[in-house]
Design an enzyme around this catalytic site. Structure first.
Site, mmCIF file in Angstrom:
data_model
loop_
_atom_site.group_PDB
_atom_site.id
_atom_site.type_symbol
_atom_site.label_atom_id
_atom_site.label_comp_id
_atom_site.label_asym_id
_atom_site.label_seq_id
_atom_site.Cartn_x
_atom_site.Cartn_y
_atom_site.Cartn_z
ATOM 1 N N SER A 1 -0.697 -4.159 -3.221
ATOM 2 C CA SER A 1 -0.781 -2.805 -3.760
ATOM 3 C C SER A 1 0.329 -2.548 -4.773
ATOM 4 O O SER A 1 1.468 -2.967 -4.587
ATOM 5 C CB SER A 1 -0.657 -1.782 -2.626
ATOM 6 O OG SER A 1 -1.799 -1.766 -1.834
ATOM 7 N N HIS B 1 0.231 5.327 -3.741
ATOM 8 C CA HIS B 1 0.210 5.183 -2.286
ATOM 9 C C HIS B 1 1.322 4.276 -1.783
ATOM 10 O O HIS B 1 1.649 4.282 -0.597
ATOM 11 C CB HIS B 1 -1.172 4.704 -1.793
ATOM 12 C CG HIS B 1 -1.445 3.244 -1.943
ATOM 13 N ND1 HIS B 1 -2.241 2.732 -2.934
ATOM 14 C CD2 HIS B 1 -1.043 2.181 -1.209
ATOM 15 C CE1 HIS B 1 -2.331 1.420 -2.799
ATOM 16 N NE2 HIS B 1 -1.606 1.065 -1.760
ATOM 17 N N ASP C 1 -4.095 7.002 -8.570
ATOM 18 C CA ASP C 1 -3.167 6.246 -7.712
ATOM 19 C C ASP C 1 -2.127 5.498 -8.546
ATOM 20 O O ASP C 1 -2.087 4.265 -8.563
ATOM 21 C CB ASP C 1 -3.973 5.278 -6.840
ATOM 22 C CG ASP C 1 -3.134 4.633 -5.750
ATOM 23 O OD1 ASP C 1 -2.023 5.119 -5.489
ATOM 24 O OD2 ASP C 1 -3.604 3.633 -5.164
#
Length: 687
Positions: free
Chosen positions: A359, A201, A247
């Protein structure tokens, strides 16, 4: 999918930036909360995904505390120091400002006037704070004549200074020359050579042309010149941008980097550590303010790398904890979104976690073989809230996929033809690389053709360390969404391979849109998705009535070069916390590449796009996320017109008649040549 930037699209469109992916649900991208500053040499393989550029650097400290600040364009450089005083909104000369720093709120009058009113009162520097959330990107204007330094800060910091720091010494500095600076979007970890591991992402929609990686980064305020460019981004082919499953992504740098590499934990090691609730550490530059689900956003993002210790848990434990928090104990643990490709970590009572800004960064475990990475920071509900563990991509599950990319035959992992008309054929090429140490003969197979096909003979042999381009075609007369897997086989069983996910959506021609918007021999209209676009009372068209996770699509296939102009509007649910990641929005794509979007309540805006090439697909897609509906829940389009580029006609030069030379018997021939030339000229003129 790479972002496509068009200079012809005005700034009114929120241009798709290479920073963050659209997140279609309430999952929040993470950060470090409740941790501590890391030692400078503790994590030498820690990396940052960054964008770099030239900018003036500024600094602001008040009472010995540093605050994030930004310069104004056309502002003077220099240093200033003095007591901080409140000058309101700076709409008049700031009296008693002699040798002081003016704190001024944004609003009502120009930034330049605020600065001039501070200087006219004897002030030596200006700090302008925002009157809404976020930073100020402002200018003092081309004709600004002030001489004192002016910086901007956030509303939060400005109100804090106004309430707590008036009378304290403030120091401002603005550099005289631009220097290379960086803006971090996500964390990552260095695997050695030219390979970096991060979250899918983080790179979903990012362009390798702009995004860079700073390997071994620690302090984001310096070292931007060390950032390395990217050759290729490999997102996992089964990455789910709604549920954030699979992910993970690999980044290939343009050159090898001499730095220590992180070791990856096996799935067995991870399972044992989770069962034993081992302590793990997550690392990043995310904000440091936690919040409950739905109560964000966060803030307080550091330049210095931070870390926090958590405890691993089994997936079953994670599901049960989330089910209790989300459903009050009455829900199904299998409905919490935790898959076998994920792993969770938290601390009892909450207060510590990863969150926005972290992230893609690593979750590491100290084993008998040293530190090993067990996870990639992926998602969570809120930040560090009790009963809501952080969720990470489980690295041990991706061993074969990783090996197939950076040690085998790697292929572009996802190829999306986007929207294609039913009677059209689209072709594109994808990169195939031999990252193994041996030459290989390669063959390809598409598991379910669905209209996808390959050109025979391409990329059938690839030497070690080399790449080639493989052509993929798509054409399907049926309406719908189609996908397939492109698989690779080699003549050497020791060489690992990867596969590519192929995707396309077809829509049919729309005479209804042509009737509403007007026929044009250069423009053919198509519509589809879950619901087609329909006519609107204002003379234009509007998106069809759709529900969550659905699309309504209108597409113009334009033949020839020229200028396409249109007006668009939208009434939808808006993501006010992070406008770059919209909830429901009207998107525009140019030849399958996202070029921008509008979201919220946006009245009709006129836009213009310069098109080049023989044919272009301009696609408007109204898309809804998984939850909530606001406004009319529609996208609108009207006044679409195409002006072809006039092809300059080069006139045929008037031939010079052959002169008749006297006393030559060939004089008649000269006259004939002149008549022939004249006839040619006449024919040209008649055309």
């Amino acid at each position: 999918m790479k972002k496509f930037m068009l200079a012809a699209i005005s700034a009114a469109i929120v241009i798709s930036s290479p920073v963050a992916a659209k997140n279609n649900n309430e999952l929040i991208k993470p950060k470090i909360v409740g941790g501590e500053q890391a030692e400078s040499d503790a994590w030498p393989w820690m990396s940052a995904l960054v964008y770099t550029g030239e900018a003036l650097t500024t600094s602001l400290s008040v009472g010995g505390v540093n605050y994030e600040s930004e310069p104004f364009t056309n502002g003077p450089s220099g240093d200033a120091s003095g007591e901080l005083m409140d000058c309101g909104i700076g709409d008049q000369s700031c009296s008693d400002a002699q040798n002081k720093i003016c704190l001024i709120e944004r609003g009502e009058i120009n930034f330049s006037v605020k600065a001039e009113n501070c200087e006219s009162g004897g002030g030596v520097g200006v700090v302008i704070y925002n009157n809404v959330e976020g930073t100020i990107n402002g200018t003092l204007g081309d004709d600004f004549s002030g001489t004192i330094p002016v910086v901007s800060i956030t509303q939060e910091d400005g109100l804090h200074l106004k309430e707590n720091s008036l009378g304290e010494i403030a120091d401002i500095s603005i550099s005289s020359e631009a220097s290379t600076v960086q803006n971090s979007t996500c964390g990552a970890s260095f695997l050695g050579g030219k390979w970096v591991l991060t979250a899918a992402h983080c790179v979903d929609g990012a362009s390798s042309q702009f995004l860079k990686v700073n390997v071994g980064e620690y302090d984001l305020s310096n070292g931007a010149e060390n950032a390395v460019s990217i050759t290729q981004i490999y997102m996992h082919p089964d990455y789910d941008d709604v549920n954030l499953d699979n992910d993970v992504a690999l980044i290939e740098l343009v050159e090898e980097v001499d730095a220590p590499a992180v070791s990856l934990a096996s799935d067995e090691t991870t399972d044992v550590a989770a069962a034993d609730a081992n302590t793990v550490t997550v690392i990043g530059w995310g904000g440091r303010t936690g919040y409950a689900p739905g109560a964000g956003p966060t803030g307080n993002f550091p330049d210095i790398l931070h870390q926090v210790d958590l405890q691993l848990m089994t997936n079953q434990q994670c599901k049960e904890i989330l089910a209790n928090s989300l459903f009050g104990g009455s829900g199904d643990p299998e409905s919490t979104g935790i898959s076998e490709m994920m792993i969770c970590a938290a601390v009892a009572g909450g207060g510590k976690s990863s969150c926005q800004g972290d992230s893609g960064g690593p979750l590491v475990l100290n084993t008998n073989e040293g530190w090993q990475q067990v996870g990639v920071v992926s998602w969570g509900y809120g930040c560090a809230a009790e009963g809501f563990p952080g969720v990470f991509a489980r690295i041990g599950e991706f061993d074969d996929w990783l090996t197939g990319i950076y040690q085998g035959i790697a292929i572009t992992q996802r190829l999306d033809f986007h929207v294609v008309a039913t009677e059209q054929t689209q072709s594109t090429s994808i990169r195939v690389s031999n990252n193994s140490e041996v030459d290989a003969s390669v063959s390809y197979e598409i598991d379910e053709e669905n209209g996808f096909s390959l050109v025979d003979g391409e990329c059938s042999s690839i030497n070690a360390g080399e790449s080639c381009q493989l052509t993929v075609n798509f054409s399907n007369s049926d309406i719908g969404s189609f996908d397939a897997k492109l698989e690779i086989e080699t003549d050497n069983s020791d060489v690992e391979t990867s596969e590519s996910k192929l995707m396309a959506q077809t829509i049919a021609g729309s005479s209804d849109i042509e009737t509403v918007l007007g026929a044009d021999e250069n423009v053919n209209w198509y519509s589809g998705g879950e619901q087609a676009w329909v006519s609107h009372a204002n003379g234009g068209i509007e998106s069809g009535t759709i529900t969550h996770l659905q699309d309504s699509i209108a597409m113009a296939v334009v033949t020839g070069e020229g200028e396409l102009s249109f007006e668009w509007a939208v009434s939808s649910e808006e993501n006010t916390e992070d406008p770059s990641s919209p909830y429901d929005a009207l998107f525009i794509y140019i030849n399958g590449e996202e070029a921008g979007f509008i979201s919220g309540e946006v009245e009709y805006e006129a836009q213009s796009i310069t098109l080049t090439g023989e044919e272009n697909r301009i696609t408007w897609v109204y898309n809804k996320d998984p939850a909530a509906t606001e406004g009319d829940d529609k996208g609108y389009l009207r006044n679409v017109s195409f002006t072809p580029t006039e092809v300059p006609v080069t006139p045929t030069p008037t031939p010079t008649p052959t002169p008749v030379e006297p006393n030559k018997s060939s004089s008649g021939g000269g006259s004939f040549g002149w008549l022939l030339a004249l006839s040619t000229l006449i024919l040209f003129r008649r055309k």
